[in-house]
Design a protein around this motif. Structure first.
Motif, PDB file in Angstrom:
ATOM      1  N   GLU B  91      55.618  12.345  63.597  1.00 48.10           N
ATOM      2  CA  GLU B  91      54.961  13.005  62.555  1.00 48.10           C
ATOM      3  C   GLU B  91      54.941  12.248  61.312  1.00 48.10           C
ATOM      4  N   GLN B  92      55.762  11.158  61.225  1.00 51.98           N
ATOM      5  CA  GLN B  92      55.940  10.483  60.161  1.00 51.98           C
ATOM      6  C   GLN B  92      56.077   8.774  60.469  1.00 51.98           C
ATOM      7  N   PRO B  93      55.064   7.965  60.084  1.00 49.73           N
ATOM      8  CA  PRO B  93      55.311   6.618  60.449  1.00 49.73           C
ATOM      9  C   PRO B  93      56.174   6.030  59.811  1.00 49.73           C
ATOM     10  N   ASP B  94      56.961   4.898  60.406  1.00 41.88           N
ATOM     11  CA  ASP B  94      58.220   4.299  59.861  1.00 41.88           C
ATOM     12  C   ASP B  94      59.229   4.865  59.839  1.00 41.88           C
ATOM     13  N   CYS B  95      59.378   6.204  60.524  1.00 41.91           N
ATOM     14  CA  CYS B  95      60.597   6.962  60.070  1.00 41.91           C
ATOM     15  C   CYS B  95      61.053   7.374  61.809  1.00 41.91           C
ATOM     16  N   THR B  96      62.210   7.903  61.470  1.00 41.84           N
ATOM     17  CA  THR B  96      63.034   8.126  62.902  1.00 41.84           C
ATOM     18  C   THR B  96      63.330   9.807  62.797  1.00 41.84           C
ATOM     19  N   ARG B  97      63.690  10.281  63.893  1.00 40.72           N
ATOM     20  CA  ARG B  97      64.108  11.533  64.044  1.00 40.72           C
ATOM     21  C   ARG B  97      65.118  11.660  64.977  1.00 40.72           C
ATOM     22  N   ILE B  98      65.755  12.881  64.845  1.00 43.20           N
ATOM     23  CA  ILE B  98      67.047  13.086  66.053  1.00 43.20           C
ATOM     24  C   ILE B  98      66.939  14.798  66.230  1.00 43.20           C
ATOM     25  N   ILE B  99      66.917  14.877  67.429  1.00 40.74           N
ATOM     26  CA  ILE B  99      66.899  16.207  68.277  1.00 40.74           C
ATOM     27  C   ILE B  99      68.211  16.618  68.758  1.00 40.74           C
ATOM     28  N   PHE B 100      68.622  17.713  68.508  1.00 38.78           N
ATOM     29  CA  PHE B 100      70.157  18.059  68.829  1.00 38.78           C
ATOM     30  C   PHE B 100      70.285  19.619  69.151  1.00 38.78           C
ATOM     31  N   PRO B 101      71.016  19.880  70.092  1.00 41.03           N
ATOM     32  CA  PRO B 101      71.548  21.225  70.280  1.00 41.03           C
ATOM     33  C   PRO B 101      71.746  22.100  68.799  1.00 41.03           C
ATOM     34  N   GLU B 102      71.331  23.360  68.758  1.00 39.08           N
ATOM     35  CA  GLU B 102      71.475  24.038  67.523  1.00 39.08           C
ATOM     36  C   GLU B 102      73.170  24.038  67.236  1.00 39.08           C
ATOM     37  N   ASN B 103      73.907  24.238  68.509  1.00 40.29           N
ATOM     38  CA  ASN B 103      75.177  24.205  68.132  1.00 40.29           C
ATOM     39  C   ASN B 103      76.117  22.971  67.680  1.00 40.29           C
ATOM     40  N   HIS B 104      75.270  21.980  67.557  1.00 39.42           N
ATOM     41  CA  HIS B 104      75.793  20.683  66.873  1.00 39.42           C
ATOM     42  C   HIS B 104      75.947  21.090  65.338  1.00 39.42           C
ATOM     43  N   ALA B 105      75.238  21.847  64.771  1.00 37.98           N
ATOM     44  CA  ALA B 105      74.879  21.989  63.458  1.00 37.98           C
ATOM     45  C   ALA B 105      76.202  21.944  62.730  1.00 37.98           C
ATOM     46  N   ALA B 106      77.037  23.017  63.208  1.00 40.51           N
ATOM     47  CA  ALA B 106      78.566  23.175  62.690  1.00 40.51           C
ATOM     48  C   ALA B 106      79.180  21.780  62.533  1.00 40.51           C
ATOM     49  N   ALA B 107      79.075  20.962  63.407  1.00 42.54           N
ATOM     50  CA  ALA B 107      79.760  19.782  63.328  1.00 42.54           C
ATOM     51  C   ALA B 107      79.072  18.878  62.319  1.00 42.54           C
ATOM     52  N   TRP B 108      77.914  18.741  62.141  1.00 36.77           N
ATOM     53  CA  TRP B 108      77.271  18.031  61.335  1.00 36.77           C
ATOM     54  C   TRP B 108      77.804  18.521  59.918  1.00 36.77           C
ATOM     55  N   ILE B 109      77.650  19.628  59.547  1.00 35.78           N
ATOM     56  CA  ILE B 109      78.096  20.439  58.360  1.00 35.78           C
ATOM     57  C   ILE B 109      79.639  19.875  58.059  1.00 35.78           C
ATOM     58  N   SER B 110      80.143  19.901  58.908  1.00 36.85           N
ATOM     59  CA  SER B 110      81.560  19.739  58.843  1.00 36.85           C
ATOM     60  C   SER B 110      81.966  18.209  58.379  1.00 36.85           C
ATOM     61  N   ALA B 111      81.308  17.512  59.413  1.00 34.69           N
ATOM     62  CA  ALA B 111      81.322  15.973  59.076  1.00 34.69           C
ATOM     63  C   ALA B 111      80.857  15.393  57.581  1.00 34.69           C
ATOM     64  N   ILE B 112      79.627  15.847  57.408  1.00 31.05           N
ATOM     65  CA  ILE B 112      78.939  15.477  56.095  1.00 31.05           C
ATOM     66  C   ILE B 112      79.671  15.861  55.058  1.00 31.05           C
ATOM     67  N   ASN B 113      80.404  17.116  55.048  1.00 34.42           N
ATOM     68  CA  ASN B 113      81.122  17.615  53.934  1.00 34.42           C
ATOM     69  C   ASN B 113      82.214  17.025  53.706  1.00 34.42           C
TER      70      ASN B 113
END
Lengths: 102, 164
Positions: B91-113
């Motif tokens: 959907e966006q030239p020159d960009c990338t994306r990541i697709i991951f299971p919904e239950n990874h969201a908590a890990a992302w929140i934890s790591a980013i914070n």
């Protein structure tokens, strides 16, 4: 744990004095402290998730942390307080516990 | 930098899209920052002693702190594994994306914070630092990392909104 009973003369009923009882029974406050990094939306979300507080209460406590530097977010028994401190620290909130003063 | 977008796909997975080179750099810094030993200021911020009771604090150091550290490590490693699966964003030239299971969201929140707090503790970032307009931030490493704290805040906000 020892199962031995204290030695008392027959017919004497042991009483717990007022000096020792409060230290054992006094509840514990779980305290969240302000920090400059955590997002306000994140802190409120954590209060909702961990304690099941309604949004309004979670946001009020979050604002208290932000404006006063700390907020007592829960009060109760020691074991449960330790559990909540662990969970809140897992979410990276700066959390401590302190026994309620008599 | 582009505007990141976090959306839920019909199959329930999450898609973080619109990742340009700048975002890719910012996201990659998260697991990098969290791996390895941290300075005392960071450890004190992430694992503060919970009380003024010696016994509680001793149990905490021996039992709870290692457990939390292991959990946080698992979280940033999961995020790192997701980041290794960047793909072209249709959907966006020159960009990338990541697709991951919904239950990874908590890990992302934890790591980013955790990465934001780690930077804050490393540089002793204050409320005044955080309230300064971004355009007034300088170019030295501390100012650079304050900018990264703000960038990661916007990613975190996407995850918070998605999870509410």
């Amino acid at each position: 744990m020892s199962t031995a009973s204290p030695t008392l003369a027959p017919g004497v009923i042991e009483t717990v004095t007022d000096k020792t009882k409060p230290a054992l029974d006094r509840p514990w406050n779980v305290v969240v402290h302000n920090d400059p990094i955590n997002l306000m939306t994140f802190v409120a979300m954590v209060f909702q998730r961990v304690f099941g507080y309604p949004r309004q209460k979670a946001e009020r406590l979050m604002m208290e942390v932000h404006t006063r530097g700390r907020s007592i977010v829960w009060t109760g028994g020691r074991e449960q307080a330790e559990h909540y401190v662990r969970i809140l620290q897992q979410y990276h909130l700066w959390t401590t516990m302190e026994q309620v003063e008599s | 930098m582009t505007t990141l977008e976090l959306k839920r796909l019909p199959d329930g997975r999450l898609c973080l899209g619109g990742i340009d080179d700048g975002w890719q750099w910012a996201l990659a810094r998260v697991p990098e920052l969290l791996a390895g030993d941290q300075p005392p200021a960071v450890r004190e911020r992430l694992l503060p002693e919970p009380s003024n009771n010696t016994a509680i604090n001793r149990d905490w150091r021996e039992l709870i702190a290692p457990e939390l550290q292991a959990l946080w490590k698992a979280n940033y490693e999961l995020m790192a594994a997701d980041l290794a699966r960047l793909e072209k964003d249709p959907e966006q030239p020159d960009c990338t994306r990541i697709i991951f299971p919904e239950n990874h969201a908590a890990a992302w929140i934890s790591a980013i914070n955790q990465a934001r707090l780690t930077l804050g503790a490393r540089w002793n970032v204050t409320e005044a630092d955080m309230n300064r307009p971004l355009r007034k931030l300088g170019r030295d490493p501390r100012e650079h990392d304050i900018l990264l704290i703000h960038l990661l805040a916007s990613v975190l906000q996407l995850f918070i909104e998605a999870s509410l």
